[in-house]
Design a protein around this motif. Structure first.
Motif, PDB file in Angstrom:
ATOM      1  N   MET A   1       0.840  -1.192   0.000  1.00  0.00           N
ATOM      2  CA  MET A   1       0.000   0.000   0.000  1.00  0.00           C
ATOM      3  C   MET A   1       0.882   1.250   0.000  1.00  0.00           C
ATOM      4  N   ALA A   2       0.501   2.230  -0.805  1.00  0.00           N
ATOM      5  CA  ALA A   2       1.291   3.459  -0.941  1.00  0.00           C
ATOM      6  C   ALA A   2       1.270   4.260   0.361  1.00  0.00           C
ATOM      7  N   LYS A   3       2.404   4.842   0.693  1.00  0.00           N
ATOM      8  CA  LYS A   3       2.485   5.747   1.839  1.00  0.00           C
ATOM      9  C   LYS A   3       1.724   7.020   1.489  1.00  0.00           C
ATOM     10  N   LYS A   4       1.033   7.579   2.490  1.00  0.00           N
ATOM     11  CA  LYS A   4       0.197   8.758   2.276  1.00  0.00           C
ATOM     12  C   LYS A   4       0.922  10.010   2.767  1.00  0.00           C
ATOM     13  N   ILE A   5       0.901  11.039   1.912  1.00  0.00           N
ATOM     14  CA  ILE A   5       1.582  12.292   2.251  1.00  0.00           C
ATOM     15  C   ILE A   5       0.632  13.464   2.055  1.00  0.00           C
ATOM     16  N   LEU A   6       0.447  14.227   3.106  1.00  0.00           N
ATOM     17  CA  LEU A   6      -0.354  15.442   3.063  1.00  0.00           C
ATOM     18  C   LEU A   6       0.565  16.587   2.657  1.00  0.00           C
ATOM     19  N   VAL A   7       0.204  17.326   1.607  1.00  0.00           N
ATOM     20  CA  VAL A   7       1.030  18.433   1.116  1.00  0.00           C
ATOM     21  C   VAL A   7       0.280  19.736   1.375  1.00  0.00           C
TER      22      VAL A   7
ATOM     23  N   GLY B   1       9.191  21.402  15.724  1.00  0.00           N
ATOM     24  CA  GLY B   1       8.793  20.008  15.604  1.00  0.00           C
ATOM     25  C   GLY B   1       8.983  19.377  14.236  1.00  0.00           C
ATOM     26  N   ALA B   2       9.501  20.129  13.268  1.00  0.00           N
ATOM     27  CA  ALA B   2       9.722  19.545  11.935  1.00  0.00           C
ATOM     28  C   ALA B   2      10.945  18.633  11.977  1.00  0.00           C
ATOM     29  N   GLN B   3      10.794  17.442  11.411  1.00  0.00           N
ATOM     30  CA  GLN B   3      11.922  16.505  11.377  1.00  0.00           C
ATOM     31  C   GLN B   3      12.775  16.685  10.130  1.00  0.00           C
ATOM     32  N   GLY B   4      12.218  17.311   9.082  1.00  0.00           N
ATOM     33  CA  GLY B   4      12.952  17.529   7.850  1.00  0.00           C
ATOM     34  C   GLY B   4      12.816  18.971   7.404  1.00  0.00           C
ATOM     35  N   TYR B   5      13.752  19.414   6.565  1.00  0.00           N
ATOM     36  CA  TYR B   5      13.764  20.805   6.108  1.00  0.00           C
ATOM     37  C   TYR B   5      14.373  20.850   4.715  1.00  0.00           C
ATOM     38  N   VAL B   6      13.643  21.411   3.759  1.00  0.00           N
ATOM     39  CA  VAL B   6      14.138  21.574   2.395  1.00  0.00           C
ATOM     40  C   VAL B   6      13.865  23.009   1.977  1.00  0.00           C
ATOM     41  N   SER B   7      14.882  23.684   1.432  1.00  0.00           N
ATOM     42  CA  SER B   7      14.678  25.065   1.009  1.00  0.00           C
ATOM     43  C   SER B   7      14.280  25.134  -0.460  1.00  0.00           C
ATOM     44  N   LYS B   8      13.485  26.159  -0.792  1.00  0.00           N
ATOM     45  CA  LYS B   8      13.084  26.420  -2.175  1.00  0.00           C
ATOM     46  C   LYS B   8      14.074  27.400  -2.778  1.00  0.00           C
ATOM     47  N   PRO B   9      14.313  27.345  -4.067  1.00  0.00           N
ATOM     48  CA  PRO B   9      13.742  26.364  -4.990  1.00  0.00           C
ATOM     49  C   PRO B   9      14.305  24.978  -4.688  1.00  0.00           C
ATOM     50  N   ILE B  10      13.455  23.980  -4.789  1.00  0.00           N
ATOM     51  CA  ILE B  10      13.856  22.638  -4.402  1.00  0.00           C
ATOM     52  C   ILE B  10      14.693  21.963  -5.485  1.00  0.00           C
ATOM     53  N   SER B  11      15.544  21.081  -5.037  1.00  0.00           N
ATOM     54  CA  SER B  11      16.215  20.142  -5.933  1.00  0.00           C
ATOM     55  C   SER B  11      15.314  18.907  -5.906  1.00  0.00           C
ATOM     56  N   VAL B  12      14.915  18.427  -7.078  1.00  0.00           N
ATOM     57  CA  VAL B  12      14.004  17.288  -7.155  1.00  0.00           C
ATOM     58  C   VAL B  12      14.575  16.094  -6.390  1.00  0.00           C
ATOM     59  N   MET B  13      15.834  15.789  -6.606  1.00  0.00           N
ATOM     60  CA  MET B  13      16.439  14.632  -5.934  1.00  0.00           C
ATOM     61  C   MET B  13      16.499  14.844  -4.422  1.00  0.00           C
ATOM     62  N   ARG B  14      16.840  16.035  -3.999  1.00  0.00           N
ATOM     63  CA  ARG B  14      16.930  16.309  -2.557  1.00  0.00           C
ATOM     64  C   ARG B  14      15.556  16.223  -1.903  1.00  0.00           C
ATOM     65  N   PHE B  15      14.539  16.712  -2.596  1.00  0.00           N
ATOM     66  CA  PHE B  15      13.168  16.637  -2.090  1.00  0.00           C
ATOM     67  C   PHE B  15      12.761  15.172  -1.893  1.00  0.00           C
ATOM     68  N   VAL B  16      12.961  14.351  -2.926  1.00  0.00           N
ATOM     69  CA  VAL B  16      12.577  12.940  -2.859  1.00  0.00           C
ATOM     70  C   VAL B  16      13.385  12.203  -1.781  1.00  0.00           C
ATOM     71  N   GLU B  17      14.678  12.484  -1.701  1.00  0.00           N
ATOM     72  CA  GLU B  17      15.518  11.854  -0.676  1.00  0.00           C
ATOM     73  C   GLU B  17      15.060  12.235   0.720  1.00  0.00           C
ATOM     74  N   ALA B  18      14.678  13.498   0.909  1.00  0.00           N
ATOM     75  CA  ALA B  18      14.204  13.951   2.221  1.00  0.00           C
ATOM     76  C   ALA B  18      12.893  13.257   2.596  1.00  0.00           C
ATOM     77  N   VAL B  19      12.006  13.105   1.621  1.00  0.00           N
ATOM     78  CA  VAL B  19      10.740  12.390   1.863  1.00  0.00           C
ATOM     79  C   VAL B  19      11.027  10.946   2.235  1.00  0.00           C
ATOM     80  N   GLU B  20      11.867  10.281   1.445  1.00  0.00           N
ATOM     81  CA  GLU B  20      12.176   8.868   1.700  1.00  0.00           C
ATOM     82  C   GLU B  20      12.824   8.656   3.064  1.00  0.00           C
ATOM     83  N   ALA B  21      13.593   9.618   3.524  1.00  0.00           N
ATOM     84  CA  ALA B  21      14.239   9.495   4.829  1.00  0.00           C
ATOM     85  C   ALA B  21      13.228   9.565   5.975  1.00  0.00           C
TER      86      ALA B  21
END
Length: 120
Positions: A1-7, A98-118
């Protein structure tokens, strides 16, 4: 089952980009355009991760992170902050809220996906 992400993102282009990227990596993405709806949507959707914009009208992402972490039923959900607001000390303040992850804009696609996967 796919992991659910609220954006939670008020910018339509960023919202579409994030949701499309997540879908392309087999995540189920639920878009929220108005931060005032974020807590109710998090309760009903029960995501595995919340991607949170920090600068939004009506309510800031920082306030929402604090509200999510104060809610017994939502506090265990990891939060990844995504923001263009990257002044000195901001990442520390966002993580302290309380945020466990942090990505700055403009995003790097790979960095965004890696941060989500982590975090899921």
């Amino acid at each position: 089952m796919a992991k659910k992400i609220l954006v939670v993102e008020d910018n339509e282009l960023n919202l579409k980009l994030f949701c499309d990227l997540l879908a392309a990596h087999d995540y189920e993405a639920e878009p929220v355009r108005d931060g005032r709806e974020a807590l109710a949507r998090a309760r009903s959707f029960q995501p595995d991760l919340i991607v949170m914009d920090i600068q939004m009208p009506h309510v800031s992402g920082l306030e929402l992170i604090e509200q999510l972490k104060a809610d017994e039923s939502l506090r265990a959900i990891p939060i990844m902050a995504v923001t263009a607001y990257a002044a000195h000390g901001d990442e520390e303040r966002i993580r302290a809220a309380g945020a466990q992850g942090y990505v700055s804009k403009p995003i790097s696609v790979m960095r965004f996906v890696e941060a989500v996967e982590a975090l899921v």
